[in-house]
Design a protein around this motif. Structure first.
Motif, PDB file in Angstrom:
ATOM      1  N   UNK A1154       0.212  -1.280   4.967  1.00  0.00           N
ATOM      2  CA  UNK A1154       0.837  -0.789   3.752  1.00  0.00           C
ATOM      3  C   UNK A1154       1.834   0.319   4.085  1.00  0.00           C
ATOM      4  N   UNK A1155       2.662   0.648   3.112  1.00  0.00           N
ATOM      5  CA  UNK A1155       3.543   1.793   3.250  1.00  0.00           C
ATOM      6  C   UNK A1155       2.685   3.031   3.489  1.00  0.00           C
ATOM      7  N   UNK A1156       3.096   3.823   4.467  1.00  0.00           N
ATOM      8  CA  UNK A1156       2.340   5.020   4.786  1.00  0.00           C
ATOM      9  C   UNK A1156       1.403   4.846   5.961  1.00  0.00           C
ATOM     10  N   UNK A1174       2.084  12.784   5.317  1.00  0.00           N
ATOM     11  CA  UNK A1174       2.645  12.731   3.967  1.00  0.00           C
ATOM     12  C   UNK A1174       2.028  11.607   3.139  1.00  0.00           C
ATOM     13  N   UNK A1175       0.977  10.941   3.702  1.00  0.00           N
ATOM     14  CA  UNK A1175       0.313   9.885   2.949  1.00  0.00           C
ATOM     15  C   UNK A1175      -1.187  10.151   2.968  1.00  0.00           C
ATOM     16  N   UNK A1176      -1.869   9.448   2.062  1.00  0.00           N
ATOM     17  CA  UNK A1176      -3.301   9.737   1.873  1.00  0.00           C
ATOM     18  C   UNK A1176      -3.955   8.528   1.225  1.00  0.00           C
ATOM     19  N   UNK A1177      -5.270   8.355   1.476  1.00  0.00           N
ATOM     20  CA  UNK A1177      -6.057   7.351   0.769  1.00  0.00           C
ATOM     21  C   UNK A1177      -7.458   7.902   0.534  1.00  0.00           C
ATOM     22  N   UNK A1187       1.608   8.049  -1.348  1.00  0.00           N
ATOM     23  CA  UNK A1187       2.407   9.158  -0.860  1.00  0.00           C
ATOM     24  C   UNK A1187       1.898  10.442  -1.501  1.00  0.00           C
ATOM     25  N   UNK A1188       1.801  11.471  -0.678  1.00  0.00           N
ATOM     26  CA  UNK A1188       1.291  12.729  -1.175  1.00  0.00           C
ATOM     27  C   UNK A1188       2.359  13.466  -1.970  1.00  0.00           C
ATOM     28  N   UNK A1189       2.013  13.999  -3.145  1.00  0.00           N
ATOM     29  CA  UNK A1189       2.969  14.809  -3.908  1.00  0.00           C
ATOM     30  C   UNK A1189       3.438  16.020  -3.107  1.00  0.00           C
ATOM     31  N   UNK A1194      -0.520  16.720   3.638  1.00  0.00           N
ATOM     32  CA  UNK A1194      -1.166  15.537   4.214  1.00  0.00           C
ATOM     33  C   UNK A1194      -0.693  15.386   5.645  1.00  0.00           C
ATOM     34  N   UNK A1195      -1.613  15.598   6.584  1.00  0.00           N
ATOM     35  CA  UNK A1195      -1.249  15.545   8.004  1.00  0.00           C
ATOM     36  C   UNK A1195      -1.483  14.171   8.602  1.00  0.00           C
ATOM     37  N   UNK A1196      -2.125  13.247   7.861  1.00  0.00           N
ATOM     38  CA  UNK A1196      -2.344  11.898   8.356  1.00  0.00           C
ATOM     39  C   UNK A1196      -3.473  11.834   9.365  1.00  0.00           C
TER      40      UNK A1196
END
Length: 1762
Positions: A1154-1156, A1174-1177, A1187-1189, A1194-1196
């Protein structure tokens, strides 16, 4: 035999590989002897489901049938059940299969699959998934298992997964019996009758139609890797039955035992022996074969056993247990003949074993094949079966011969171990065995066997190696063999599995239990330490230490002798009585035990303790007796010496002291009586009483003081002379005075003397008067003139004429005052001149009297010599120490000593000597006693001991004598002895025998070893070298025959296995090139390689192989669709990974990431996907990656916990919450709290102070500027409001667009202007001082104070109407103006929720708030109210106020200023043109759209940035188009401010979607400079135009005019005045200045008149004002405000227009008309920058300045070159 078992065995005759089950199966498919290509019928009780073959091999392309079952090729062979389309079943069941795997497949070799119509269903993701199948398959290809295993699996319905069991190791090429049972939740798997796995969380299969069922494959054969490679003998199935363990054991029993068994042990001679398995096949002894307890004895001449014939063929295992008595050529153990040839003694298809012709101690095993003898003979000559085995006579041997039913591979096992093997031989053909016999060939036709056969077995299967080992070896804990009988290891020994013919010794100090349970002897761990008090030698049981010994710790290998002075008499009754040295009891006091712990016989009885002799003593536990010290004595057996009593001298007996001697006891003995004392003997010792004395020692009496002397002190050795004037009778204690002058007492007188007549005495001196002679008793006078008479002193007497005194002779004495001396009495003596006699001296101890005393001579004493003793006194001679055991070893001894134990007096009796070896003495004896026969003693022994016996591993060198102990020698290595009286060790010279030093028995070299040693002795064993072998019990290892090989320590030689070649130089088998030696020792392909032709090659990509072997590589797609491997030669299924850009969805398929998600890392699974920064789940199982606001938060990564993807300090969804102790900064980044209540209070105080200072500064600057130049203040106010709006929107962007990307420096700049938002929470985060402060609390904190403040100001304004109330309204409007964007943004945050994929619905602005909580409706209602109050209400209020006052706003400025009520709202309309009276509402909407409304778009999204940029562009174009502000300068400031927002959104978009532009990159730095420079430029322009714009007419008119006249003005202006360029300066002296005042005045007058006329014409009702031009001062304003102007369409123009006019015409009416025309045009149309022609070029007109609504003309122009 049990009749039921006999019946069962009869049935087994015709069903050799199956057994009738305890419960008849409902379905049964038997594949033995099936017909290839034909269906196999269901022979179960239901008989309804037939099995139809399919495939590509054999006749008809099907599984190949054989005697053992159906052979499946592992490629495409299988059976299905198409003939039973309605076969429906489910629930509990049991199933049994009998199979043999030839090869474990790459995938899963499916034994059976009872599935649904198509075996699969399609899940919601489109995957094909098994459903409702019941399967049995191997999982050997799965590298997650250590061994080959078989899985029993039951699938659930669609989407329900599966349950399985998977334990139990299986072997290739080995027949295995498997039973499966299912009931309720319990699934069990049994292998060969033993449960190997159990799943208590299983389930029963659902009852469904199982048309798609198959044997040998899965799902109808759709997958090439799921075919079974091997043979299936049969399958059985039971519905609703869970077989019990006993039933399963009985099912397996036929496979676990031989099919035919003749046991000859204990048979009856002449009677046939019946096959115990079938009950009907007889083995009949022929001729004189005899029965015995060991078996059938054959004489080697004509004895044999005739077996009843039976028909069989195929796989077979034959076992025989026998013993050769003598080797003979062609001695045949058995011959199982087939069809006779030519009626003779030869048979086709025979199987036989016999001794080799030229080497009768070798055996050969042959299978004949063919119809001709030549073919049979040829087969032998071609070494079809060249296995040869060395046999031993008189040694029982078990041989097992096996042949498989496929390839004819044959093996020979001897005593449970593989002895030889051969590949590619002959398979026994099915035939009637017409001439089977034992002990001869072909029913007694020759080859007779001489020896004994114990039993004979035949199994119609190929037994596995493990089965054969089980048939030979005893279980753990036993020794021996099963054929010979297993015996539990004795105490002190153990055995493991496989057990050996003998048990292993427990090490010394350990032993097993004494029980007969094998479990107590089956492991070295069963050897437990002997308890303290016991011991054991290696291999023996723990024994209680014997008497005289102990062991102080557990695990003792021997016991220690009790130390000297102790004994232990317990006769080994309990270890607790021998468990420490304290168990040894101390000898009682007065006894000794001197042995130092070398011989237990001296410590095993209390009598070993010997009593101490008189004169010595011993305490408890004494090793020896101690001589009494001087002055002390003891009797025999004394525990202590006593001090000699008073009056005695110590010796063996206490002797009393004699006369003249005394003793006070102690160490001095009898001593002489001192002077002044009397000692009558014994203890008496008295001082002489006063009046007596004793002048000699050793006297028994005291002497009385003689007359003339006295003694007034006791214990004196002399008397005192009686003084003159006194007299002293005998025994006088004090002198007596004479009394008067008539008495005379000279010195030393004993009596009173009366003076003669005529004389007198002087009492004091005793002198008397004149006297003529001294002839009285004792008187004398030695003076020439007589004055007084003297008295003779003691010891003296007067001489004859009394003229002097002389000494008494020796033997006499005188006490004085006497004319004569007295003779001494008897027993007395004295020396000359003695005053008394002394008693004759007594001889002391150790002395004797030589002569009695005589007058003048004392008693003469002599000293006793060694060997004598005397107590002194009157003894005239010393006593000889010649009594029993007496002696004296010192001169002057008082008593004789007694010889101690182990000694005797020497001949001279002056000492002792030790008893010689062989003799003893208990003490007090003259001679030592000789030990009895069989006893001995050492030198100085107190007792004899029994002669020692030589122990195990020793021999007797010399017998024990009374003088010498038994002498033993240790057996050297190579010899052994059981000890005792043997005089030599036995040499280990038997075959294979050896021993180490001190051995009790000879060991025998085991198989693979031979004895070693030096010389002829065999002192140990060593391994057979490579390529040699030994079967054991041999002195030498034999070389392998040509082509054979063996590793070191082999019991047999072998041929090189497959894929190996024998290296003749190295003498070992080597793997072929590309092959390697596997963990099982066989050459095979490495892990990750497969056999391609004759070479091993790496598995290609997308394939892997996790086991060694030549099997094919596994394809990754079978386990993970779309996967591949990273390289060639992958070795595990884990190497099958999804390529970069894809991930494992955990359902067997790779999907696009997926994206991210990191798209460059291969091998990602759903759980460990690498989340990009910059992404999160929500979780590792989530596919919803967002995508993190706040991207920086978000360090991944691939952490499994929700907060593992967050920057430090962040937590929760999108990492958008702060952990405790952290709070967000304006850019929503969590920072660590380092504030306290004090710092919060100080911050609030600073803000308040700053606001107050700002307000004060506002009024100060306003007053200053209004007082000096109101125009500048107005410019500052209006322009500052425009800048505030733009900068406030910029400052609000971090809150509106979370984590908006900005260059680093610009971001810091934005942080510094956060105060413009008027939001206290951007300065101090409530999260740092209140953990429960959430967004709802913030909404209240933001909205309520503002509403209260504004409400209060409005009330105050109304109450102060007309009294400065406008200020309250202005402040209220200002508060709403300042706070509206921040409040609106906050209020809009209430409505936006974010639904996560874990079913949480959370508030976007505060992810700690659940949108599903109970208070949510209230907050929604409150939010709606606040929207109506703030963005809608405030904007509406603005519009309503402006709309109501729109006409007033259009008035002239002077009029507006007079309207105080209108001025209350001047803040809303003042900067704008009157026609744009509503524009403040537009501006408010712009602020709301750019803040609150924009915040409702998905935070941080590109859509949000796009909307922000679009709004910025729209409003920038709008401002540039309509220019709503009154001042052109303000329009430019508004346009530029709005344009700055476009730049910010453009830069943020670039940074967000260009990964190379980071906050500190070169491009970001460039944007940084651009943005900051742009903002600074606009701010500088604002200040410049406010204070320094040129149109602000500050110079006076006079100054301006002078400047013009001096040549500093515009040349065009000078031309217009009719002057030439050259004369414009007026010449030197400045005279020209005045010349030009007239034209200027005329211009002013002209303008004045024209303006006045125009004003009177159009505004006659307006008050008039003068128009004038002040010359010499400031250039005056036009006195009358300009009238309103309308354009050609009647639309009113703006009232304040900056105008300019320039002309080059002369100052006549025509030119003035032209000038007015120009002015009119400029005035009415508002033209700015009109260019006028001039000589040689043109000049740009400049704006003039409007001050307080009046037009000001400034004659200042910017010159340009013509």
């Amino acid at each position: 035999m049990n009749p039921l078992r006999l019946l069962l065995l009869l049935l087994l005759l015709h069903l050799p590989t199956t057994a009738p089950s305890p419960i008849p199966p409902h379905h049964e498919w038997r594949f033995q002897n099936c017909v290839t290509g034909n269906s196999v019928m269901d022979t179960g009780s239901l008989q309804e489901v037939g099995a139809t073959p399919h495939g590509g091999d054999g006749a008809g392309g099907n599984p190949v049938c054989g005697t053992n079952g159906a052979r499946f090729d592992g490629v495409d062979d299988f059976y299905n059940f198409g003939a039973a389309p309605d076969w429906t079943w489910g629930g509990s069941f049991s199933m049994a299969v009998y199979i043999k795997y030839d090869r474990f497949t790459v995938g899963h070799g499916m034994i059976f699959d009872f599935g649904t119509e198509d075996g699969t269903y399609t899940d919601e993701d489109g995957n094909s998934v098994s459903a409702d199948s019941v399967m049995l398959y191997d999982i050997a290809g799965d590298d997650s298992w250590d061994n080959s295993r078989i899985a029993f699996q039951i699938d659930g319905g669609p989407g329900e997964g599966y349950k399985y069991t998977s334990e139990g190791n299986f072997e290739e090429l080995t027949w295995t019996h498997i039973v499966l049972t299912v009931k309720d939740n319990t699934m069990r798997t049994y292998k060969n009758g033993v449960k190997v796995d159990e799943n208590l969380d299983g389930w029963e299969p659902r009852s469904i139609n199982r048309r798609q069922s198959a044997i040998g494959t899965w799902n109808g054969g759709v997958n090439p890797d799921y075919f079974f490679d091997g043979t299936i003998g049969y399958m059985q199935m039971w519905y609703d039955v869970e077989l019990t363990q006993s039933e399963i054991t009985e099912l397996y029993d036929p496979h676990n035992h031989a099919h035919h068994f003749w046991d000859f042990r204990g048979c009856f001679t002449g009677s046939p022996v019946i096959d115990e398995m079938t009950g009907d096949l007889a083995a009949t002894p022929i001729n004189s074969a005899l029965c015995s307890s060991e078996g059938m004895i054959f004489d080697g001449v004509n004895d044999y056993v005739d077996l009843d014939w039976w028909g069989w063929g195929g796989a077979v295992s034959i076992e025989i247990y026998f013993k050769f008595n003598e080797f003979q050529s062609y001695s045949t153990l058995f011959h199982l003949g087939g069809t006779p040839v030519d009626g003779g003694g030869y048979y086709d298809d025979s199987i036989m074993v016999y001794t080799y012709e030229s080497e009768p101690d070798l055996m050969q095993w042959l299978v004949y094949e063919g119809e001709e003898y030549s073919a049979m003979y040829s087969s032998f000559q071609s070494n079809l079966y060249p296995e040869r085995m060395t046999m031993l006579t008189t040694q029982w041997t078990q041989l097992v011969f096996t042949v498989d039913g496929e390839n004819g591979d044959a093996k020979v096992y001897r005593d449970g171990e593989l002895d030889a093997s051969k590949s590619g031989g002959k398979v026994p053909k099915y035939a009637n065995r017409n001439a089977p016999s034992l002990g001869s060939y072909s029913e007694g036709s020759g080859g007779f066997f001489k020896g004994t056969i114990g039993y004979f077995k035949v199994s119609h299967v190929e037994l596995s190696a493990s089965s054969i080992r089980e048939q030979y070896y005893c279980p753990s804990g036993y020794f021996g063999s099963k054929p010979a009988g297993c015996t539990v290891c004795p105490t002190g020994k153990y055995s493991g599995y496989p057990s050996t013919l003998s048990c292993f010794d427990c090490e010394a100090g350990k032993s097993t239990t004494t029980g007969t349970d094998a479990e107590d002897h089956d492991s070295p761990t069963d050897c437990a330490d002997c308890s303290a008090g016991g011991y054991s030698s290696a291999g023996s049981q723990c024994t209680v230490c014997p008497s005289g010994k102990y062991s102080g710790s557990a695990g003792s290998a021997s016991c220690a002798v009790c130390p000297s002075g102790t004994y232990l008499s317990d006769q080994a009754t309990s270890p607790s009585l021998h468990n420490s040295v304290s168990s040894c009891r101390a000898c009682s006091a007065g006894k000794k035990l001197s042995d130092n712990g070398s011989d237990a016989s001296y410590h095993d009885h209390p009598d070993d303790c010997v009593a101490c002799t008189p004169g010595s003593y011993a305490g408890s536990g004494a090793p020896s007796c101690i001589e009494c010290e001087a002055g002390k004595s003891s009797p025999a057996g004394a525990s202590a010496c006593s001090t000699c009593p008073s009056g005695y001298v110590c010796g063996e007996t206490n002797e009393p002291c004699g006369a003249g001697l005394y003793s006070n006891g102690g160490t001095d003995g009898c001593v002489s009586c001192e002077k002044g004392h009397s000692c009558p003997g014994g203890t008496d010792r008295s001082p002489c009483f006063p009046g007596s004395w004793q002048g000699s020692t050793s006297q028994s009496t005291c002497k009385a003081c003689p007359g003339g002397k006295y003694q007034n002190v006791a214990g004196q050795d002399a008397c005192i002379d009686c003084p003159a004037g006194y007299f002293c009778p005998e025994r006088t204690t004090d002198p007596i005075a004479c009394g008067n002058v008539a008495l005379y007492c000279p010195a030393n007188t004993a009596q009173i003397i009366s003076v003669n007549d005529g004389y007198y005495t002087i009492p004091r001196t005793g002198e008397r008067g004149k006297r003529s002679s001294c002839n009285g008793n004792g008187e004398y006078s030695d003076e020439a003139e007589l004055k007084a008479c003297k008295i003779a002193p003691a010891g003296k007497k007067p001489n004859g004429d009394h003229a002097d005194v002389v000494d008494c002779d020796a033997g006499s004495y005188s006490v004085g005052n006497s004319n004569s001396c007295l003779l001494c009495g008897e027993g007395e003596t004295s020396v000359a001149g003695a005053a008394s006699c002394n008693t004759c001296a007594v001889c002391g101890v150790g002395k004797y009297k030589i002569a009695d005393c005589s007058p003048g001579e004392e008693t003469m004493c002599g000293n006793c010599v060694k060997g004598q003793a005397s107590m002194g006194g009157g003894a005239t001679a010393c006593t000889e120490c010649n009594s029993r055991g007496k002696y004296s070893d010192v001169d002057g001894a008082s008593v004789c000593k007694t010889a101690s134990a182990g000694t005797k007096p020497n001949e001279a009796r002056d000492g002792v000597e030790s008893c010689a070896p062989g003799t003893i003495s208990v003490g007090g004896a003259d001679e030592c006693s000789v030990c009895n026969a069989g006893e001995t003693s050492g030198e100085g022994a107190a007792g004899c001991r029994t002669c020692a016996t030589c122990g195990l591993g020793t021999y007797q060198i010399a017998e024990c004598t009374s003088e010498v102990e038994t002498q033993c020698g240790v057996c050297v290595a190579g010899k052994a002895s059981m000890g005792g009286a043997v005089e030599a060790c036995t040499e280990c010279d038997g075959p294979g025998e050896y021993s180490e030093g001190g051995a009790s028995v000879c060991n025998v070299a085991r198989a693979g070893y031979k004895p070693k040693g030096s010389g002829e002795l065999k002192t140990g064993i060593e391994m057979c070298e490579k390529n040699t072998f030994s079967i054991g019990a041999k002195d030498e290892c034999e070389d392998c025959q040509e082509g054979g090989h063996s590793p070191a320590g082999s019991s047999a030689c072998e041929q090189c296995p497959q894929y190996e070649v024998y290296n003749m130089e190295k003498l070992e088998c080597e793997c072929l090139d590309t092959f390697m030696r596997g963990v099982n020792g066989k050459c095979t392909c490495k892990v990750g390689e497969t056999l391609m032709g004759t070479k091993c090659e790496l598995c290609e990509k997308v394939k892997w192989k996790g086991v060694e072997g030549v099997v094919s590589c596994n394809h990754c797609k079978e386990m993970l669709e779309g996967s591949t491997t990273k390289s060639l030669g992958s070795v595990t299924n884990s190497s099958c990974v999804c390529p970069a850009g894809k991930f494992n969805n955990m359902h067997g398929k790779c999907e696009d990431v997926m994206e991210g998600i990191d798209a460059v890392t291969p091998g990602m699974t759903l759980a460990d996907m690498e989340i990009r920064p910059e992404y999160w789940r929500t979780s590792p199982t989530s596919i919803d990656v967002r995508e993190c606001p706040v991207p920086e938060a978000c360090v991944g990564g691939n952490r499994s916990d929700e907060n593992g993807l967050c920057l430090e300090g962040h937590s929760g969804p999108y990492c958008n919450l702060c952990v405790d102790g952290w709070a967000k900064d304006p850019f929503l980044i969590c920072k660590k709290c380092d504030i306290d209540v004090t710092s919060v209070a100080l911050t609030i105080l600073v803000v308040v102070v700053m606001v107050g200072a700002g307000v004060c500064l506002y009024y100060v600057v306003k007053a200053k500027l209004q007082g000096g130049n109101g125009t500048v203040w107005k410019r500052l106010k209006n322009g500052g409001k425009i800048l505030f709006t733009g900068f406030q929107i910029t400052a609000s962007l971090p809150a509106v667009v979370p984590a908006i990307p900005m260059p680093e420096t610009f971001k810091e700049a934005v942080k510094t202007i956060q105060f413009l938002n008027a939001d206290l929470f951007q300065f101090v985060s409530a999260g740092c001082w209140s953990g429960n402060f959430n967004f709802y609390n913030r909404v209240l904190a933001v909205t309520l104070p503002i509403m209260l403040a504004c409400g209060l100001l409005i009330v105050l304004g109304r109450r102060s109407r007309g009294q400065g109330g406008s200020r309250f309204y202005n402040v209220a409007i200002a508060i709403t103006y300042l706070t509206l964007p921040a409040v609106t943004t906050t209020v809009f945050g209430i409505f936006s929720c974010d639904e996560l994929d874990d079913m949480r619905d959370l508030l976007r602005v505060d992810y700690s708030i659940d949108c599903e909580e109970g208070m949510r409706p209230f907050w929604l209602f409150y939010g709606v109210i606040m929207v109506l109050v703030f963005p809608v209400g405030v904007s509406g209020a603005y519009f309503s106020i402006l709309y109501v006052n729109r006409e007033k706003i259009k008035q002239r400025e002077e009029e507006r200023e007079q309207d105080l009520e209108l001025m209350n709202i001047a803040f809303l309309f003042d900067p704008y043109k009157p026609e744009f009276w509503y524009f403040e509402v537009v501006e408010t909407l712009r602020r709301l759209l750019m803040t609150g409304a924009l915040s409702s778009v998905r935070p941080g999204s590109f859509t949000q940035l796009s909307w922000g940029m679009s709004l910025s562009i729209f409003f920038t174009v709008l401002l540039a188009t309509i220019k709503p502000y009154s001042e052109s300068r303000d329009n430019w400031i508004a346009i530029l401010s709005s344009g700055l927002l476009i730049l910010v959104f453009l830069a943020s978009s670039f940074m967000k979607y260009n990964q190379h532009i980071t906050e500190d990159s070169y491009d970001a730095q460039g944007m940084d400079v651009l943005l900051i420079l742009s903002y600074v430029t606009v701010f500088v322009l604002f200040l410049w135009w406010a204070f320094y714009q040129k149109d602000d007419l500050k110079p006076s008119a006079t100054t301006m005019a002078k400047n013009v006249l001096k040549g500093k003005g515009s040349s065009s202006f000078r031309s217009s005045m009719g002057e030439s360029q050259q004369s414009f300066g007026g010449g030197e002296g400045g005279g020209g200045s005045k010349r030009w005042l007239g034209p200027i005045e005329r211009i002013g007058s002209y303008l004045k008149e024209r303006e006045k006329a125009s004003y009177e014409k159009e505004y006659k009702k307006k008050p008039k004002a003068d128009l004038g031009l002040k010359v010499g001062g400031r250039l005056s304003d036009v006195g009358v405000p300009p009238p309103p102007r309308r354009d050609e369409n009647g639309v009113e123009m703006k009232k304040r227009t900056l105008i300019t006019a320039m002309t080059r015409q002369g100052p006549d009416s025509a030119q003035y008309g032209a000038l007015w025309h120009d002015l009119k045009q400029f005035f009415t149309l508002g033209v700015v920058g009109e260019r006028c022609s001039g000589p040689g070029g043109s000049a740009s007109a400049k704006e003039f300045v409007v001050v307080e609504g009046r037009v000001v003309m400034g004659l200042v122009v910017r010159e340009e070159a013509w």
